[in-house]
Design a protein around this motif. Structure first.
Motif, PDB file in Angstrom:
ATOM      1  N   VAL A 174      46.622   1.057 194.145  1.00 12.72           N
ATOM      2  CA  VAL A 174      47.490   2.202 193.861  1.00 12.72           C
ATOM      3  C   VAL A 174      46.815   3.465 194.395  1.00 12.72           C
ATOM      4  O   VAL A 174      45.704   3.804 193.997  1.00 12.72           O
ATOM      5  CB  VAL A 174      47.734   2.332 192.343  1.00 12.72           C
ATOM      6  CG1 VAL A 174      48.713   3.475 192.061  1.00 12.72           C
ATOM      7  CG2 VAL A 174      48.240   1.016 191.771  1.00 12.72           C
ATOM      8  N   GLU A 175      47.494   4.159 195.305  1.00 14.43           N
ATOM      9  CA  GLU A 175      46.880   5.312 195.977  1.00 14.43           C
ATOM     10  C   GLU A 175      47.961   6.330 196.317  1.00 14.43           C
ATOM     11  O   GLU A 175      49.033   5.986 196.834  1.00 14.43           O
ATOM     12  CB  GLU A 175      46.167   4.847 197.251  1.00 14.43           C
ATOM     13  CG  GLU A 175      45.645   5.945 198.161  1.00 14.43           C
ATOM     14  CD  GLU A 175      44.668   6.884 197.466  1.00 14.43           C
ATOM     15  OE1 GLU A 175      44.875   8.108 197.561  1.00 14.43           O
ATOM     16  OE2 GLU A 175      43.708   6.391 196.846  1.00 14.43           O
ATOM     17  N   ILE A 176      47.683   7.626 196.038  1.00 16.51           N
ATOM     18  CA  ILE A 176      48.672   8.674 196.303  1.00 16.51           C
ATOM     19  C   ILE A 176      48.679   9.115 197.759  1.00 16.51           C
ATOM     20  O   ILE A 176      49.676   9.644 198.248  1.00 16.51           O
ATOM     21  CB  ILE A 176      48.446   9.896 195.393  1.00 16.51           C
ATOM     22  CG1 ILE A 176      47.080  10.530 195.668  1.00 16.51           C
ATOM     23  CG2 ILE A 176      48.561   9.508 193.925  1.00 16.51           C
ATOM     24  CD1 ILE A 176      46.848  11.831 194.905  1.00 16.51           C
ATOM     25  N   ASP A 177      47.570   8.911 198.480  1.00 18.00           N
ATOM     26  CA  ASP A 177      47.429   9.418 199.843  1.00 18.00           C
ATOM     27  C   ASP A 177      47.926   8.388 200.858  1.00 18.00           C
ATOM     28  O   ASP A 177      47.478   7.232 200.864  1.00 18.00           O
ATOM     29  CB  ASP A 177      45.958   9.757 200.110  1.00 18.00           C
ATOM     30  CG  ASP A 177      45.764  10.393 201.464  1.00 18.00           C
ATOM     31  OD1 ASP A 177      46.053  11.584 201.603  1.00 18.00           O
ATOM     32  OD2 ASP A 177      45.323   9.679 202.386  1.00 18.00           O
ATOM     33  N   ARG A 181      46.555   4.630 201.984  1.00 17.66           N
ATOM     34  CA  ARG A 181      47.374   3.416 201.861  1.00 17.66           C
ATOM     35  C   ARG A 181      47.417   2.645 203.172  1.00 17.66           C
ATOM     36  O   ARG A 181      47.436   1.406 203.181  1.00 17.66           O
ATOM     37  CB  ARG A 181      48.792   3.773 201.396  1.00 17.66           C
ATOM     38  CG  ARG A 181      48.864   4.283 199.966  1.00 17.66           C
ATOM     39  CD  ARG A 181      50.290   4.197 199.401  1.00 17.66           C
ATOM     40  NE  ARG A 181      51.253   4.964 200.172  1.00 17.66           N
ATOM     41  CZ  ARG A 181      51.514   6.251 199.978  1.00 17.66           C
ATOM     42  NH1 ARG A 181      50.858   6.922 199.020  1.00 17.66           N
ATOM     43  NH2 ARG A 181      52.402   6.873 200.708  1.00 17.66           N
ATOM     44  N   THR A 193      52.377   3.288 195.886  1.00 20.11           N
ATOM     45  CA  THR A 193      52.252   4.596 195.251  1.00 20.11           C
ATOM     46  C   THR A 193      52.182   4.399 193.735  1.00 20.11           C
ATOM     47  O   THR A 193      52.565   3.338 193.227  1.00 20.11           O
ATOM     48  CB  THR A 193      53.453   5.482 195.591  1.00 20.11           C
ATOM     49  OG1 THR A 193      54.634   4.892 195.029  1.00 20.11           O
ATOM     50  CG2 THR A 193      53.618   5.623 197.099  1.00 20.11           C
ATOM     51  N   PRO A 194      51.706   5.402 193.004  1.00 21.52           N
ATOM     52  CA  PRO A 194      51.684   5.262 191.537  1.00 21.52           C
ATOM     53  C   PRO A 194      53.061   4.954 190.952  1.00 21.52           C
ATOM     54  O   PRO A 194      53.176   4.184 189.988  1.00 21.52           O
ATOM     55  CB  PRO A 194      51.168   6.624 191.065  1.00 21.52           C
ATOM     56  CG  PRO A 194      50.334   7.111 192.203  1.00 21.52           C
ATOM     57  CD  PRO A 194      51.039   6.647 193.444  1.00 21.52           C
ATOM     58  N   GLU A 195      54.101   5.532 191.540  1.00 22.97           N
ATOM     59  CA  GLU A 195      55.456   5.306 191.021  1.00 22.97           C
ATOM     60  C   GLU A 195      55.923   3.869 191.231  1.00 22.97           C
ATOM     61  O   GLU A 195      56.722   3.346 190.432  1.00 22.97           O
ATOM     62  CB  GLU A 195      56.443   6.259 191.699  1.00 22.97           C
ATOM     63  CG  GLU A 195      56.201   7.738 191.430  1.00 22.97           C
ATOM     64  CD  GLU A 195      55.020   8.300 192.204  1.00 22.97           C
ATOM     65  OE1 GLU A 195      54.474   9.344 191.768  1.00 22.97           O
ATOM     66  OE2 GLU A 195      54.638   7.700 193.245  1.00 22.97           O
ATOM     67  N   SER A 208      39.848   6.564 190.380  1.00 23.44           N
ATOM     68  CA  SER A 208      40.288   7.805 191.032  1.00 23.44           C
ATOM     69  C   SER A 208      39.578   9.051 190.527  1.00 23.44           C
ATOM     70  O   SER A 208      39.657  10.101 191.160  1.00 23.44           O
ATOM     71  CB  SER A 208      41.799   7.983 190.848  1.00 23.44           C
ATOM     72  OG  SER A 208      42.110   8.475 189.551  1.00 23.44           O
ATOM     73  N   GLY A 213      45.319   9.489 186.956  1.00 21.20           N
ATOM     74  CA  GLY A 213      45.128   8.099 187.346  1.00 21.20           C
ATOM     75  C   GLY A 213      44.826   7.219 186.152  1.00 21.20           C
ATOM     76  O   GLY A 213      45.314   6.087 186.048  1.00 21.20           O
ATOM     77  N   ARG A 216      48.035   6.626 184.241  1.00 19.79           N
ATOM     78  CA  ARG A 216      48.869   5.619 184.901  1.00 19.79           C
ATOM     79  C   ARG A 216      48.276   4.224 184.724  1.00 19.79           C
ATOM     80  O   ARG A 216      49.026   3.244 184.573  1.00 19.79           O
ATOM     81  CB  ARG A 216      49.004   5.957 186.391  1.00 19.79           C
ATOM     82  CG  ARG A 216      50.016   5.088 187.150  1.00 19.79           C
ATOM     83  CD  ARG A 216      51.398   5.208 186.550  1.00 19.79           C
ATOM     84  NE  ARG A 216      52.385   4.415 187.281  1.00 19.79           N
ATOM     85  CZ  ARG A 216      53.392   3.780 186.689  1.00 19.79           C
ATOM     86  NH1 ARG A 216      53.556   3.847 185.379  1.00 19.79           N
ATOM     87  NH2 ARG A 216      54.264   3.091 187.409  1.00 19.79           N
ATOM     88  N   ARG A 326      38.600  12.999 200.109  1.00 13.92           N
ATOM     89  CA  ARG A 326      39.526  11.883 200.243  1.00 13.92           C
ATOM     90  C   ARG A 326      39.637  11.415 201.688  1.00 13.92           C
ATOM     91  O   ARG A 326      39.984  10.269 201.959  1.00 13.92           O
ATOM     92  CB  ARG A 326      40.906  12.292 199.705  1.00 13.92           C
ATOM     93  CG  ARG A 326      41.906  11.158 199.676  1.00 13.92           C
ATOM     94  CD  ARG A 326      43.247  11.602 199.108  1.00 13.92           C
ATOM     95  NE  ARG A 326      43.097  11.996 197.721  1.00 13.92           N
ATOM     96  CZ  ARG A 326      43.697  13.069 197.186  1.00 13.92           C
ATOM     97  NH1 ARG A 326      44.438  13.851 197.942  1.00 13.92           N
ATOM     98  NH2 ARG A 326      43.520  13.362 195.913  1.00 13.92           N
TER      99      ARG A 326
END
Length: 335
Positions: A174-177, A181, A193-195, A208, A213, A216, A326
């Protein structure tokens, strides 16, 4: 003949010192460094002077010089050639938990001989693979488990690569960037994504270093499941959402720290055996984690950038320290 050592002299102030080459005593070796690696999360905290006094002894690197907060020569990813010491180690390429110094003196038993088929830069990741191996032992992950890793930095990717060898039913990173990814996908792993992260996980590894993070991680952990916390927050105190259904779902948060062997293995594995095992688990996929290189002399500026020094002036560190780091996963220092 002189040696070069990187020191954090004060918060946001690094320097390369010229010192005499150290002499090993009986039972010690002199290692001439080929490459060292920056563990950006921990070393950024050191560079910013954010190591809490209450845990300064616990957070010492094994072969650190000086004391927290500064001046201190920190770091724990080092590969070099043994120049002096016992005959069986002379000329050997070894990994040790040493820092950014051209020459290090350490006990002979602290040297881990690197297999011939393992490149020196890849071998730097043994220290990180040891951290994640310990966390996997702590969680007792097993076949057909559903697992998530939150955060695709050096620790998160190392954890995911080791977990991918177990035979899990599902493994998501799980990664926002988006760029991160893409790295995950290039390694043959699933990035979300986290969603979009799946729920009902048996174990979630959180790496994270953000409270969002961690929140979640708790949300996507299944009933009676566990979150393994691998982030180190330094002097920060993140808010942990322990209300709502945390107790009703009987969730657990497991703290994992590499200073001790994970409790399920502690009576049967030494720390030296754990590190040697981690070294053997590094395959060619770990090479993708190497995303930057610079000579030792540039390390003060590199650490400023990784620790979040703002571009507007020396008195303006960035608000979000993670945005600058990051972009790189493992930064290799050359000598």
């Amino acid at each position: 003949m002189t040696a070069r050592e990187y020191w954090t002299e004060a918060p946001f102030t690094g320097a390369v010192r010229q010192v005499p080459i150290p002499e090993p005593a009986v039972g010690e070796v002199l290692v001439e460094t080929e490459v060292s690696g920056i563990s950006s999360g921990t070393e950024s905290l050191v560079h910013r002077g954010e190591v809490p006094a209450s845990v300064s002894d616990l957070m010492r690197a094994p072969h650190q010089l000086g004391e927290f907060p500064s001046p201190v020569s920190h770091g724990y990813l080092n590969v070099g050639i043994v120049k002096q010491g016992p005959a069986q180690l002379l000329g050997k390429r070894v990994f040790s938990l040493s820092g950014h110094r051209s020459h290090v003196v350490i006990p002979a038993e602290s040297c881990h001989v690197i297999p011939d088929n393992c490149p020196s830069e890849r071998a730097l990741l043994a220290g990180i693979a040891e951290v994640t191996l310990n966390a996997i032992w702590e969680a007792q992950v097993t076949l057909a488990d559903r697992v998530a890793v939150i955060g695709a930095g050096m620790v998160g990717l190392s954890a995911a690569l080791l977990l991918s060898r177990i035979g899990l039913q599902r493994l998501e990173v799980v990664e926002i960037d988006a760029d991160r990814r893409a790295v995950v996908e290039s390694l043959g792993l699933t990035a979300v994504t986290p969603e979009d992260a799946s729920g009902d996980n048996d174990v979630v590894f959180h790496t994270s270093a953000h409270e969002a993070g961690l929140a979640r991680a708790l949300e996507i952990t299944g009933d009676d499941g566990a979150v393994v916390e691998l982030s180190w927050y330094g002097q920060k105190s993140p808010q942990v959402p322990l209300g709502a259904d945390f107790h009703a779902r009987r969730l657990r948060i497991i703290g994992s720290q590499v200073g001790q062997v994970a409790s399920p293995k502690r009576l049967r594995r030494t720390r030296a055996e754990r590190l040697s095992t981690a070294l053997t688990l590094l395959d060619e996929r770990f090479d993708a984690l190497i995303t930057g290189r610079s000579p030792l002399e540039e390390l003060p500026a590199v650490m400023d950038r990784m620790a979040g020094r703002g571009t507007a002036g020396p008195e303006k560190p960035l608000e979000d320290h993670t945005n600058t780091s990051r972009q790189e996963i493992l930064h290799v220092v050359t000598y």
